[in-house]
Scaffold this motif. Structure first.
Motif, mmCIF file in Angstrom:
data_model
loop_
_atom_site.group_PDB
_atom_site.id
_atom_site.type_symbol
_atom_site.label_atom_id
_atom_site.label_comp_id
_atom_site.label_asym_id
_atom_site.label_seq_id
_atom_site.Cartn_x
_atom_site.Cartn_y
_atom_site.Cartn_z
ATOM 1 N N ILE A 14 0.835 -1.735 -0.026
ATOM 2 C CA ILE A 14 -0.154 0.116 0.280
ATOM 3 C C ILE A 14 1.420 0.743 -0.013
ATOM 4 O O ILE A 14 1.969 1.503 0.687
ATOM 5 N N THR A 15 0.363 1.822 -0.241
ATOM 6 C CA THR A 15 0.926 3.859 -0.493
ATOM 7 C C THR A 15 0.885 4.493 1.290
ATOM 8 O O THR A 15 -0.373 4.023 1.775
ATOM 9 N N ILE A 16 1.785 5.322 1.633
ATOM 10 C CA ILE A 16 1.567 6.205 2.351
ATOM 11 C C ILE A 16 0.188 6.514 2.539
ATOM 12 O O ILE A 16 -0.863 6.811 3.103
ATOM 13 N N THR A 17 -1.021 7.424 1.748
ATOM 14 C CA THR A 17 -1.681 7.621 1.364
ATOM 15 C C THR A 17 -3.089 7.377 1.847
ATOM 16 O O THR A 17 -3.579 7.038 1.599
ATOM 17 N N LEU A 19 -2.561 4.485 3.273
ATOM 18 C CA LEU A 19 -2.817 4.315 4.527
ATOM 19 C C LEU A 19 -3.189 5.667 5.384
ATOM 20 O O LEU A 19 -3.990 5.062 6.402
ATOM 21 N N GLU A 20 -3.048 6.235 5.506
ATOM 22 C CA GLU A 20 -3.560 7.272 6.169
ATOM 23 C C GLU A 20 -4.990 7.385 5.534
ATOM 24 O O GLU A 20 -5.909 7.967 6.358
ATOM 25 N N ARG A 21 -5.444 7.455 4.119
ATOM 26 C CA ARG A 21 -7.189 7.143 3.879
ATOM 27 C C ARG A 21 -7.711 5.995 4.929
ATOM 28 O O ARG A 21 -8.838 6.004 5.502
ATOM 29 N N GLU A 22 -7.020 4.765 5.180
ATOM 30 C CA GLU A 22 -7.574 3.840 5.914
ATOM 31 C C GLU A 22 -7.620 4.037 7.369
ATOM 32 O O GLU A 22 -8.713 3.280 8.025
ATOM 33 N N LEU A 23 -7.046 5.071 8.113
ATOM 34 C CA LEU A 23 -6.946 5.333 9.274
ATOM 35 C C LEU A 23 -7.723 6.560 9.488
ATOM 36 O O LEU A 23 -7.500 7.136 10.363
ATOM 37 N N GLY A 24 -8.114 7.423 9.173
ATOM 38 C CA GLY A 24 -9.058 8.362 8.713
ATOM 39 C C GLY A 24 -7.760 9.351 9.490
ATOM 40 O O GLY A 24 -8.727 10.127 9.728
ATOM 41 N N SER A 36 7.903 16.617 11.908
ATOM 42 C CA SER A 36 8.292 17.396 12.885
ATOM 43 C C SER A 36 7.390 15.384 13.937
ATOM 44 O O SER A 36 7.072 14.540 12.916
ATOM 45 N N SER A 37 6.823 15.452 15.145
ATOM 46 C CA SER A 37 6.269 14.551 15.325
ATOM 47 C C SER A 37 5.189 14.041 15.651
ATOM 48 O O SER A 37 4.382 15.027 15.903
ATOM 49 N N PRO A 38 4.618 12.906 15.580
ATOM 50 C CA PRO A 38 2.728 12.971 15.690
ATOM 51 C C PRO A 38 2.417 12.840 16.712
ATOM 52 O O PRO A 38 3.161 12.276 17.923
ATOM 53 N N SER A 39 1.578 12.672 17.084
ATOM 54 C CA SER A 39 0.443 12.877 18.367
ATOM 55 C C SER A 39 0.510 11.427 18.689
ATOM 56 O O SER A 39 0.732 10.759 17.675
ATOM 57 N N VAL A 40 0.203 11.097 19.635
ATOM 58 C CA VAL A 40 0.663 9.604 20.292
ATOM 59 C C VAL A 40 -0.288 8.842 20.131
ATOM 60 O O VAL A 40 -0.156 7.741 19.458
ATOM 61 N N ASN A 41 -1.438 8.776 19.929
ATOM 62 C CA ASN A 41 -2.641 8.431 19.167
ATOM 63 C C ASN A 41 -2.749 8.374 18.297
ATOM 64 O O ASN A 41 -3.066 7.052 17.465
ATOM 65 N N LYS A 42 -1.997 8.872 17.337
ATOM 66 C CA LYS A 42 -1.673 8.270 15.357
ATOM 67 C C LYS A 42 -0.977 7.313 15.593
ATOM 68 O O LYS A 42 -0.814 6.439 14.693
ATOM 69 N N LEU A 43 0.349 7.307 16.032
ATOM 70 C CA LEU A 43 1.827 6.397 16.331
ATOM 71 C C LEU A 43 0.949 5.535 16.544
ATOM 72 O O LEU A 43 1.459 4.737 15.886
ATOM 73 N N ARG A 44 -0.058 5.310 17.777
ATOM 74 C CA ARG A 44 -0.716 4.168 18.140
ATOM 75 C C ARG A 44 -1.118 3.271 16.944
ATOM 76 O O ARG A 44 -1.518 2.001 16.995
ATOM 77 N N LYS A 48 -0.791 -0.363 14.932
ATOM 78 C CA LYS A 48 -2.117 -1.184 15.542
ATOM 79 C C LYS A 48 -2.151 -1.675 13.908
ATOM 80 O O LYS A 48 -2.706 -3.464 14.416
ATOM 81 N N TYR A 49 -2.415 -0.629 13.416
ATOM 82 C CA TYR A 49 -2.718 -1.790 11.768
ATOM 83 C C TYR A 49 -1.415 -1.946 11.511
ATOM 84 O O TYR A 49 -2.464 -3.671 10.710
ATOM 85 N N PHE A 50 -0.090 -2.141 11.731
ATOM 86 C CA PHE A 50 0.421 -3.306 10.988
ATOM 87 C C PHE A 50 0.911 -4.328 12.326
ATOM 88 O O PHE A 50 2.074 -4.905 11.575
ATOM 89 N N ARG A 51 0.330 -4.287 13.222
ATOM 90 C CA ARG A 51 0.541 -4.567 13.952
ATOM 91 C C ARG A 51 1.802 -4.901 14.695
ATOM 92 O O ARG A 51 2.522 -6.253 14.936
#
Length: 59
Positions: A14-17, A19-24, A36-44, A48-51
């Protein structure tokens, strides 16, 4: 961190785009993590998506 996510996307076919769509996430959200650093929630959510752990992504 971005390069690990990029590699995980490649392995999953899959592409980064996609992945972004899949995760909302907004378009370009993950690309911004190059500078820049992501939020903890987005990183989590990505972990989780990639296990994988958050630690795996940030180390």
């Amino acid at each position: 961190m971005f390069s690990k996510i990029e590699e995980l996307c490649r392995k999953k076919g899959i592409t980064i785009t996609e992945l972004e769509r899949e995760l909302g996430f907004g378009r370009g959200t993950i690309l911004k993590w190059k500078n820049s650093s992501p939020s903890v929630n987005k990183l989590r959510d990505v972990a989780k998506y990639f296990r994988v752990t958050v630690d795996f992504l940030i180390k």
